[in-house]
Motif scaffolding. Structure first.
Motif, short mmCIF file in Angstrom:
data_model
loop_
_atom_site.label_atom_id
_atom_site.label_comp_id
_atom_site.label_asym_id
_atom_site.label_seq_id
_atom_site.Cartn_x
_atom_site.Cartn_y
_atom_site.Cartn_z
N UNK A 105 12.59 2.22 -20.03
CA UNK A 105 12.77 3.56 -20.57
C UNK A 105 14.10 3.71 -21.29
N UNK A 106 14.84 2.64 -21.37
CA UNK A 106 16.18 2.68 -21.96
C UNK A 106 16.13 2.46 -23.47
N UNK A 107 17.02 3.11 -24.21
CA UNK A 107 17.11 2.83 -25.64
C UNK A 107 17.67 1.44 -25.93
N UNK A 108 18.14 0.77 -24.88
CA UNK A 108 18.73 -0.56 -25.04
C UNK A 108 17.74 -1.69 -24.70
N UNK A 109 16.48 -1.35 -24.55
CA UNK A 109 15.47 -2.33 -24.13
C UNK A 109 15.50 -3.58 -25.01
N UNK A 110 15.44 -3.40 -26.31
CA UNK A 110 15.35 -4.55 -27.22
C UNK A 110 16.63 -5.37 -27.22
N UNK A 111 17.77 -4.71 -27.15
CA UNK A 111 19.05 -5.43 -27.08
C UNK A 111 19.10 -6.30 -25.83
N UNK A 112 18.69 -5.74 -24.71
CA UNK A 112 18.73 -6.48 -23.46
C UNK A 112 17.68 -7.59 -23.44
N UNK A 113 16.51 -7.33 -23.99
CA UNK A 113 15.48 -8.37 -24.03
C UNK A 113 16.01 -9.62 -24.74
N UNK A 142 8.07 -6.64 -33.52
CA UNK A 142 9.41 -7.16 -33.24
C UNK A 142 9.39 -8.61 -32.74
N UNK A 143 8.20 -9.12 -32.49
CA UNK A 143 8.07 -10.41 -31.83
C UNK A 143 7.42 -11.45 -32.72
N UNK A 144 7.71 -12.70 -32.43
CA UNK A 144 6.98 -13.83 -33.00
C UNK A 144 5.94 -14.24 -31.96
#
Length: 223
Positions: A105-113, A142-144
């Protein structure tokens, strides 16, 4: 006021601690004795309180941390806070709830992933793969995806247990939600046989990817 409240809440958690529940949880690696339905009921009474959540988390007590996850405000955490929390929570239930109820639920999901995928801590890497599975469904652009299948095929058989579980979930999500890659996802699952013999209760779907994919696609088609 917060000091008094945390003592009150922890007293309620202590009162809910049950030796039988604790023994069952400890067999799964979880270090608390609180029934989760009762924990959720307590969270509902306490209501969202981010300051209290931070204090509960800081105690290090598993039940307190689970309650903290339920009453915190996920969007209030920064990337460094979430990274530190992930590294500080080893229990399966705490780890699972932290990923699913806070990080997703965080706006930082993609950065952390992206940051966690290259980590050396298996717990952190497993969180990254849980986020991979989430993005496969919600933001596949966003993914390969073929690249993810390559990595799963090469690394899943020998991956640590929690990483393997989340890789397998990612494999299943690709097969379920991306028809063009479904045959390859099923083929990888069939050849690697990861979780093929996982004990599955009656009326539940096996986590073995080919069965999981087939059942979910069948349900989609039946709608």
């Amino acid at each position: 006021m917060t000091d008094a409240r945390i003592l009150e809440v922890q007293a309620e958690l202590a009162a809910l601690d049950d030796p039988t529940t604790r023994a069952a949880n400890e067999r799964r690696g979880d270090t608390h004795g609180v029934n989760l339905a009762q924990l959720r009921a307590l969270a509902k009474r306490v209501k969202a309180d981010h300051e209290l959540a931070l204090e509960l988390w800081a105690t290090g007590d598993t039940a307190s941390r689970l309650l903290a996850i339920l009453i915190c405000r996920p969007k209030a955490f920064g990337t460094d806070e979430l990274d530190a929390m992930m590294r500080a929570e080893p229990t399966p239930k705490g780890h699972d709830w932290l990923v699913n109820y806070v990080v997703k639920k965080s706006p930082h999901l993609e950065t952390l992933r992206l940051a966690w995928l290259d980590d050396t801590d298996p717990l952190v890497v497993s969180a990254a793969w849980a986020l991979n599975a989430e993005q496969v469904v919600k933001h596949p652009e966003l993914l390969d995806l073929p690249g993810l299948l390559d990595t799963i095929e090469a690394e899943m058989p020998d991956a640590p247990a929690r990483v393997q579980w989340e890789m397998n979930t990612t494999l299943a999500m690709i097969g379920i939600h991306h028809p063009a890659l479904r045959a390859r996802a099923i083929d990888i699952g069939e050849r690697l046989e990861v979780l093929k013999d996982y004990p599955t209760p009656p009326n539940c779907t096996s986590p073995f990817a080919p069965i999981w994919i087939g059942e979910m696609v069948r349900r989609q088609t039946a709608k």
